[in-house]
Scaffold this active site. Structure first.
Site, mmCIF file in Angstrom:
data_model
loop_
_atom_site.group_PDB
_atom_site.id
_atom_site.type_symbol
_atom_site.label_atom_id
_atom_site.label_comp_id
_atom_site.label_asym_id
_atom_site.label_seq_id
_atom_site.Cartn_x
_atom_site.Cartn_y
_atom_site.Cartn_z
ATOM 1 N N ASP A 22 0.819 -1.209 0.000
ATOM 2 C CA ASP A 22 0.000 0.000 0.000
ATOM 3 C C ASP A 22 0.856 1.264 0.000
ATOM 4 O OD1 ASP A 22 -1.973 -1.860 0.336
ATOM 5 O OD2 ASP A 22 -2.875 -0.908 2.100
ATOM 6 N N ASP A 23 0.169 2.362 -0.321
ATOM 7 C CA ASP A 23 0.647 3.747 -0.112
ATOM 8 C C ASP A 23 1.688 4.218 -1.118
ATOM 9 O OD1 ASP A 23 -1.002 3.450 2.018
ATOM 10 O OD2 ASP A 23 0.460 3.971 3.565
ATOM 11 N N HIS A 77 -5.924 2.836 -4.068
ATOM 12 C CA HIS A 77 -5.855 3.104 -2.619
ATOM 13 C C HIS A 77 -6.258 4.561 -2.337
ATOM 14 C CE1 HIS A 77 -4.841 1.960 1.413
ATOM 15 N NE2 HIS A 77 -3.755 2.692 1.525
ATOM 16 N N HIS A 103 -5.239 9.240 0.124
ATOM 17 C CA HIS A 103 -5.224 8.449 1.352
ATOM 18 C C HIS A 103 -6.231 8.972 2.374
ATOM 19 C CE1 HIS A 103 -3.655 5.757 4.461
ATOM 20 N NE2 HIS A 103 -3.160 5.068 3.440
ATOM 21 N N HIS A 151 3.759 -2.113 3.108
ATOM 22 C CA HIS A 151 3.788 -0.776 2.508
ATOM 23 C C HIS A 151 5.116 -0.599 1.782
ATOM 24 C CE1 HIS A 151 0.816 -0.657 5.732
ATOM 25 N NE2 HIS A 151 0.220 0.307 5.051
HETATM 26 ZN ZN ZN Z 1 -2.654 3.085 3.291
#
Ligand code: ZN
Length: 391
Positions: A202-203, A252, A256, A343
């Site tokens: 993620d991210d 995603h 955020h 991440h």
């Molecule tokens: Zn995230």
């Protein structure tokens, strides 16, 4: 003889309708006068007009109409009146295929009781297993679903692979023919009867994404990257590389954001803008969605329009920033069907991945994308549904 002629003229005049010789004229003060046509000719040079010359009918949104002096039309328009009746009428649609045209002022009341502004809102496109599409009234959808139509093309398609690992989504009705021609139900090297799991990141993308991609590629492993839209400009090259290496791209959100706190349009932008940016940047549209913080509700799942992916193993890599801890979190717990959360924006995670991936492979795990896991373990994932593992 003269009397006879006079009588004839009188009779002729008598059969003419009176109105043919009378004319009603109007002045700019709103007065009207009815005079003979001869008199009218004189009055028309003196500030009197035929109705159509000085009046225009204007309409209000609640259905009133008024004769407005044409030379004062702007004042009427500024006060909310319209020259065309079509400007104050709106056509609405019902889910069973009716349509109705109402005054604009009534629209809200109609929308509240099940009418819609556009035909698209009351239509649903359905798909058949042999690749046909049909657009039906919403009220008919259930009946069509009962006889072999489906809401999503994904439900009537199967992803097949050739020897080179190329993917192709074919209509279910065509699957047998493709298999006979040498296509496979799973990626070459993948054996659905053996354990598999999905690594997810993620991210990102970020400065450590390439290191993770190198490791995955060296181990013939796939993973899913849930990317943040507003990073795709800066890290476009990484996104492209993810796509080229056959990684799955997930959405995603744009910034955020915690999506459950947003209104409908902000929620839609968070998802759609990210899809658009990924498409522009790398030519791929995200196929799965992970809400930031795992925070979701019915509105989020519906707006996603994709399967919503959570996780079964949380490495807490963002918190520990420790490669040993991340490695241990995965290796101690990994089992068939897991979805593992990491991440790719942390260097410690990249370092952990370089140990995790070869070790999982050594232990016999096949590293697949989330959608592959769904395909092999559940026959596919469903849009709008949330998954934390697929076993
Ligand atoms: Zn995230």
């Amino acid at each position: 003889m003269r009397n006879f002629m006079a009588a004839l003229v009188a009779a002729f005049v008598a059969i003419l309708p009176v109105s043919a010789t009378e004319v009603t004229l109007y002045n700019l003060n709103g007065e009207e006068i009815t005079v003979s046509s001869g008199e009218a000719e004189r009055l028309r040079r003196d500030g009197w007009y035929y109705f159509d010359e000085i009046y225009t009918v204007v309409y209000s949104e609640d259905g009133r109409s008024v004769n407005a002096l044409t030379n004062r039309l702007d004042e009427w328009k500024n006060a909310g009146w319209y020259e065309n009746m079509s400007d104050v009428r709106t056509t609405l649609y019902s889910e069973d295929g009716r349509s109705i045209t109402v005054w604009n002022a009534e629209v809200k009341a109609y929308l509240a009781v099940g009418w819609y502004r556009t035909p698209e809102e009351v239509h649903t496109t359905l798909y058949s297993e042999d690749g046909r599409e049909i657009s039906v009234w919403n009220a008919e959808v259930e009946a069509y679903l009962a006889v072999g139509w489906y809401r999503n093309p994904e439900e009537v398609q199967t992803v097949l692979y050739n020897e080179n690992g190329e993917e192709k989504a074919v209509w279910n009705a065509e699957v047998e023919a493709y298999l006979a021609a040498g296509w496979l139900r799973s990626r070459p090297g993948i054996d659905p009867s053996r354990p598999m799991l999905a690594l997810t990141f993620d991210d990102g993308p970020g400065p450590y994404t390439d290191r993770i991609l190198d490791c995955l590629a060296q181990n013939n492993a796939k993973a899913t990257f849930f990317v943040v839209g507003n990073r795709l400009g800066r890290y476009g090259a990484q996104l492209k590389r993810e796509a080229e290496l056959g990684m799955e791209i997930g959405n995603h959100s744009w910034s955020h954001a915690s999506l459950t706190n947003l209104g409908d349009s902000a929620l839609a932008s968070q998802i759609n803008d990210t899809n658009t940016k990924a498409l522009e940047t790398a030519g791929v549209c995200p196929t799965v969605m992970r809400p930031p913080y795992g925070s979701h509700n019915a509105a989020v799942r519906s707006a996603a329009g994709m399967p919503v992916i959570l996780w079964s193993i949380d490495t807490l890599d963002w918190k520990t920033r420790n490669a040993d801890a991340t490695y241990k979190a995965v290796i101690d717990k990994a089992k068939d069907g897991d979805i593992i959360l990491m991440h790719d924006i942390h260097e410690s995670t990249a370092a952990a991945v370089e140990r995790i991936v070869p070790e999982l492979v050594r232990r016999g795990f096949q590293l697949v994308t989330v959608s592959e896991l769904g395909q092999y373990r559940a026959g596919g994932l469903t849009a709008g549904k949330a998954y934390s593992s697929v076993r």
